[in-house]
Design an enzyme around this catalytic site. Structure first.
Site, mmCIF file in Angstrom:
data_model
loop_
_atom_site.group_PDB
_atom_site.id
_atom_site.type_symbol
_atom_site.label_atom_id
_atom_site.label_comp_id
_atom_site.label_asym_id
_atom_site.label_seq_id
_atom_site.Cartn_x
_atom_site.Cartn_y
_atom_site.Cartn_z
ATOM 1 N N ARG A 224 19.598 -17.141 -51.228
ATOM 2 C CA ARG A 224 21.049 -17.000 -51.287
ATOM 3 C C ARG A 224 21.467 -15.948 -50.273
ATOM 4 N NH1 ARG A 224 21.071 -21.263 -53.490
ATOM 5 N NH2 ARG A 224 21.679 -21.694 -55.638
ATOM 6 N N HIS A 272 22.893 -24.410 -44.993
ATOM 7 C CA HIS A 272 22.408 -24.629 -46.368
ATOM 8 C C HIS A 272 21.789 -26.027 -46.513
ATOM 9 C CE1 HIS A 272 22.989 -23.039 -50.721
ATOM 10 N NE2 HIS A 272 21.970 -23.873 -50.670
HETATM 11 C C1 GLV Z 1 20.584 -24.952 -53.676
HETATM 12 O O1 GLV Z 1 20.915 -23.980 -53.108
HETATM 13 C C2 GLV Z 1 19.974 -24.966 -54.978
HETATM 14 O O2 GLV Z 1 20.153 -24.030 -55.758
HETATM 15 O O3 GLV Z 1 19.296 -25.964 -55.278
#
Ligand code: GLV
Length: 309
Positions: A224, A272
Site C-alpha cells: 500500500r 496498482h
Molecule cells: C489489492 O490491492 C488487494 O488488496 O488485493
C-alpha cells in the site's frame, strides 16, 4: 436477501455471473442502488463508503474485493460482530510474486541501464550482480510474501523475510518483530514490501528505516502507498543512498498527474497492477463462504479485526 456490491474498479455483472456459477444463488444490488436496507445479507466491497455498512441490519458477512482489508477497516464505524473475509487466491499470489521478481531482476540485470545504452546505440556492459551473494528482504511473509520469498530463493537469491509474528519458510531466513527490523533492513539489497496496512505498518518505510538499508538498495512496494513516507523515499533516492524504487501503490490512487513520483528518474511507477483480482478465480471462495453462512458453518479467510489482516 441480496448481496451488496461496491467497487469502482470491478464489474458487478462479472462477479454476479461467477458467484452464481459457483452456486451462491444471490441477487446483487450495486451501491448506491441498494433497495431496502433489510434485504442486504452480504457485502462484496472495495473501499465501502464510511458508515454505510452499518446501515444493513441483516448483514452477515463483509467480503473484501482484495487481499487487503485496510480499505474496509478505514471505516471506523463498521457493524459490530460482522465477520470480514479477505481474498486468498493462488492466481493473485502468483501475479504479485511475478511483479516482485520482475522488479528485482529489472534492477539486478541493469535493464534500465541497457535501455538507456540502446537509446544511444551504445554497446555498453554493466557489472553483473552476483545473485547468490545478493539478498532480498521481503517484508510481510504471509500468503503472498511467503510465495514471493520462496520463488526468489528458487532463483538463487539469498532471501530474508520479516513479519510481526514468527514464521518459518524453508530456504528463507525468517526474522520477526521490531527488534529484528534493523538487521533485516541492513542486509536487504533488494527490499520488497508486501505488508498489510495497519496502524503498526503505516509509514514503516521512512527516513530512519530507509537509512538502515544498505547503500545502493532497490525498493519494490506492492503493498500500500501509505507504507512509504514519500518525501523520505525521494530524499533517500536523491542523496544516492537508494538506487531506485518500483512502486505500484500510492497514497492517492490514481496517482495525481502532478505527483513528483511520476517524473523521478529513479522511480518506476505502475498503476496498482501488481495483482489484478480475477473474479473467475476469486468468486469461488466468496460463493463458498455464502454457502457456508447459509449452512451455519465457519467461514474461510476471516480477518482478525484486532490485527487488521
Ligand atoms: C489489492 O490491492 C488487494 O488488496 O488485493
Amino acid at each position: 436477501m441480496a448481496l451488496l456490491f461496491k467497487s469502482i474498479f470491478d464489474k458487478p455483472e462479472e462477479w454476479l455471473r461467477f458467484l452464481n456459477d459457483y452456486g451462491a444463488n444471490v441477487e446483487m444490488r450495486v451501491w448506491p442502488e441498494t433497495g431496502p436496507a433489510e434485504d442486504i445479507e452480504f457485502a462484496l466491497v472495495w473501499r465501502p463508503e464510511p458508515g454505510d455498512l452499518k446501515r444493513y441490519p441483516n448483514l452477515k458477512a463483509i467480503f473484501s474485493i482484495g487481499a487487503g482489508v485496510d480499505h474496509i477497516f478505514a471505516d471506523t464505524d463498521l457493524p459490530k460482530g460482522v465477520p470480514v473475509c479477505r481474498i486468498k487466491d493462488t492466481d493473485l499470489t502468483a501475479q504479485m510474486s511475478e511483479y516482485a521478481i520482475y522488479g528485482v531482476l529489472h534492477y539486478h540485470r541493469h535493464m534500465a541501464d541497457y535501455a538507456r545504452a540502446q537509446s544511444e546505440s551504445a554497446w555498453r556492459k554493466f557489472p553483473r550482480g552476483d545473485t547468490t551473494r545478493s539478498r532480498v528482504g521481503v517484508m510481510g511473509i504471509g500468503e503472498i510474501g511467503g510465495d514471493t520469498a520462496r520463488k526468489l530463493a528458487a532463483l538463487g537469491f539469498q532471501v530474508s523475510g520479516w513479519s510481526r509474528a514468527p514464521k518459518a519458510i524453508e530456504g528463507v531466513e525468517c526474522l520477526h518483530g521490531a527488534a529484528a527490523l534493523p538487521r533485516f533492513l541492513g542486509q536487504s539489497q533488494y527490499l520488497v514490501c508486501v505488508l498489510p496496512l495497519t496502524p503498526n505498518t503505516e509509514g514503516i518505510l521512512n527516513a530512519k528505516t530507509l537509512a538502515q538499508l544498505p547503500r545502493g538498495a532497490f525498493v519494490v512496494n506492492m503493498a500500500r502507498g501509505r507504507h512509504v513516507v514519500n518525501e523520505d523515499l525521494i530524499a533517500a533516492l536523491d542523496s544516492g543512498h537508494l538506487a531506485g524504487a518500483m512502486l505500484d501503490v500510492f497514497h492517492k490512487e490514481p496517482l495525481p498527474a502532478d505527483d513528483p513520483l511520476w517524473k523521478h528518474p529513479k522511480i518506476i511507477v505502475t498503476p496498482h497492477i501488481a495483482g489484478d483480482l480475477n473474479p473467475r478465480t476469486c468468486a469461488m471462495q466468496v460463493a463458498e463462504n455464502i454457502k457456508r453462512l447459509r449452512r451455519g458453518e465457519a467461514l474461510l479467510n476471516i480477518v482478525n479485526p484486532a490485527e487488521g489482516y
